[in-house]
Design an enzyme around this catalytic site. Structure first.
Site, PDB file in Angstrom:
ATOM      1  CG  ASP A  14      -2.080   0.923   1.115  1.00 14.57           C
ATOM      2  OD1 ASP A  14      -2.390   1.364  -0.008  1.00 14.57           O
ATOM      3  OD2 ASP A  14      -2.686   1.236   2.160  1.00 14.57           O
ATOM      4  CG  ASN A  62      -7.831  -1.883  -5.269  1.00 18.31           C
ATOM      5  OD1 ASN A  62      -6.896  -2.651  -5.031  1.00 18.31           O
ATOM      6  ND2 ASN A  62      -8.165  -0.912  -4.414  1.00 18.31           N
TER       7      ASN A  62
HETATM    8  C1  IPE Z   1      -5.561  -2.713  -0.320  1.00 16.45           C
HETATM    9  O1  IPE Z   1      -5.172  -1.395  -0.436  1.00 16.45           O
HETATM   10  C2  IPE Z   1      -5.459  -3.387  -1.647  1.00 16.45           C
HETATM   11  C3  IPE Z   1      -4.116  -3.557  -2.177  1.00 16.45           C
HETATM   12  C4  IPE Z   1      -3.007  -3.197  -1.602  1.00 16.45           C
HETATM   13  C5  IPE Z   1      -4.046  -4.203  -3.461  1.00 16.45           C
HETATM   14  P1  IPE Z   1      -6.248  -0.224  -0.597  1.00 16.45           P
HETATM   15  O2  IPE Z   1      -5.461   1.027  -0.664  1.00 16.45           O
HETATM   16  O3  IPE Z   1      -7.150  -0.515  -1.740  1.00 16.45           O
HETATM   17  O4  IPE Z   1      -7.070  -0.333   0.744  1.00 16.45           O
HETATM   18  P2  IPE Z   1      -7.916   0.756   1.515  1.00 16.45           P
HETATM   19  O5  IPE Z   1      -8.927   1.283   0.564  1.00 16.45           O
HETATM   20  O6  IPE Z   1      -6.966   1.823   1.956  1.00 16.45           O
HETATM   21  O7  IPE Z   1      -8.510   0.022   2.673  1.00 16.45           O
HETATM   22  C1  IPE Z   2      -1.508   0.353  -3.388  1.00 14.07           C
HETATM   23  O1  IPE Z   2      -1.326   1.715  -3.373  1.00 14.07           O
HETATM   24  C2  IPE Z   2      -1.753  -0.201  -4.773  1.00 14.07           C
HETATM   25  C3  IPE Z   2      -3.130  -0.654  -4.993  1.00 14.07           C
HETATM   26  C4  IPE Z   2      -4.069  -0.660  -4.084  1.00 14.07           C
HETATM   27  C5  IPE Z   2      -3.447  -1.151  -6.312  1.00 14.07           C
HETATM   28  P1  IPE Z   2      -2.539   2.718  -3.345  1.00 14.07           P
HETATM   29  O2  IPE Z   2      -2.904   3.068  -4.750  1.00 14.07           O
HETATM   30  O3  IPE Z   2      -3.656   2.210  -2.519  1.00 14.07           O
HETATM   31  O4  IPE Z   2      -1.862   3.974  -2.653  1.00 14.07           O
HETATM   32  P2  IPE Z   2      -2.489   4.946  -1.562  1.00 14.07           P
HETATM   33  O5  IPE Z   2      -3.036   4.097  -0.461  1.00 14.07           O
HETATM   34  O6  IPE Z   2      -3.559   5.732  -2.243  1.00 14.07           O
HETATM   35  O7  IPE Z   2      -1.339   5.790  -1.124  1.00 14.07           O
HETATM   36 MG    MG Z   3      -4.090   2.370  -0.556  1.00 12.75          MG
END
Ligand code: IPE
Ligand code: IPE
Ligand code: MG
Length: 242
Positions: A14, A62
């Protein structure tokens, strides 16, 4: 293998968006930068003797992200499957996809399928689970549906359903549960990841954003895991079984 090396490490990768935001870049640049961290995590786990590495790459939730972001993530995934193929096979890493691969673009499905089939055809030293369009609840619902079908067709009696029978219907069937769950970027939540399997995982949350997560961060998390006292509901002892 040293006793403190987890058999199974699961990572919620993340913080790509925040990494990009901090540099005044579009979010997709964070996803691109995150690909290097994926390569390094896979190499490090293979090197220290981890049996299973599960990477959360894309959740069922996502799909709600803006179309351009989803498209970039899918094209990065496609590129990953093609570019890493040689090294993954050379390193005897077996690749599996957890989740709903049928929801991914066809071109991505084909590349991943090739990777999974080619790597399954030879002996392996490590399994890499890619959780893509993955949701823990959906995995559990699918397992419940499979059990219901088995009961309806008299292959199984309701009183035969126990934890082992249930776990055998999950996509991780046959694999050990994660010993160590790492989440980067400081968020203290599971976000629908491996809900059944993490019942007794040791959780390490690090503030480092995923694109900055390097070998040293992973080794530090493994060290932290080695200092934990795992009890599994019992009393502290030398081993989980002890
Ligand atoms: C969880 O991260 C999913 C992945 C890392 C693929 P998200 O960024 O989507 O989760 P939330 O929305 O912060 O809970
Ligand atoms: C994780 O990074 C990747 C996916 C969930 C696909 P994020 O895109 O969730 O990054 P933040 O949480 O917005 O920083
Ligand atoms: Mg995230």
């Amino acid at each position: 293998m040293s006793p403190t090396v987890p058999r199974h490490i699961a990572i919620i990768m993340d913080g790509n968006g925040r990494w990009a935001h901090a540099r005044a870049l579009p979010r997709v640049e964070g996803h691109k930068a995150g690909a290097d961290s994926v390569r390094e995590a896979v190499r490090t786990c293979r090197e220290i003797g981890v049996e299973v590495l599960t990477l959360y790459g894309f959740s069922t939730e996502n799909w709600r992200r803006p179309r351009e972001e989803v498209e970039t993530l899918m094209s990065l995934l496609h590129r990953y499957a093609l570019e890493e193929r040689r090294e993954l096979l050379d390193q005897r890493i077996r690749v599996r996809v957890l989740g709903q691969p049928w929801r991914l673009p066809k071109i991505v499905q084909r590349a991943l399928n090739d990777l999974c089939l080619s790597s399954a055809a030879r002996p392996h030293a490590m399994t890499l689970n890619l959780a893509l369009s993955y949701g823990g609840r959906s995995e559990i619902v699918d397992a419940a549906r499979a059990l219901a079908e088995d009961v309806r067709s008299s292959r199984l009696r309701p009183d035969e359903v126990d934890e082992a029978v249930f776990a055998a219907r999950l996509q991780t069937a046959g694999q050990p549960d994660p010993d160590l769950l790492i989440r980067t970027s400081g968020e203290m939540r599971l976000s629908n990841f491996l809900l059944w399997q993490v019942a007794y995982s040791e959780i390490v949350v690090v503030d480092t954003l995923w694109p900055d997560f390097r070998r040293a961060h992973l080794l530090a998390a493994v060290e932290e895991y080695g200092r934990r006292s795992r009890r599994f509901g019992g009393v502290p002892g030398p081993s989980p079984e002890g």
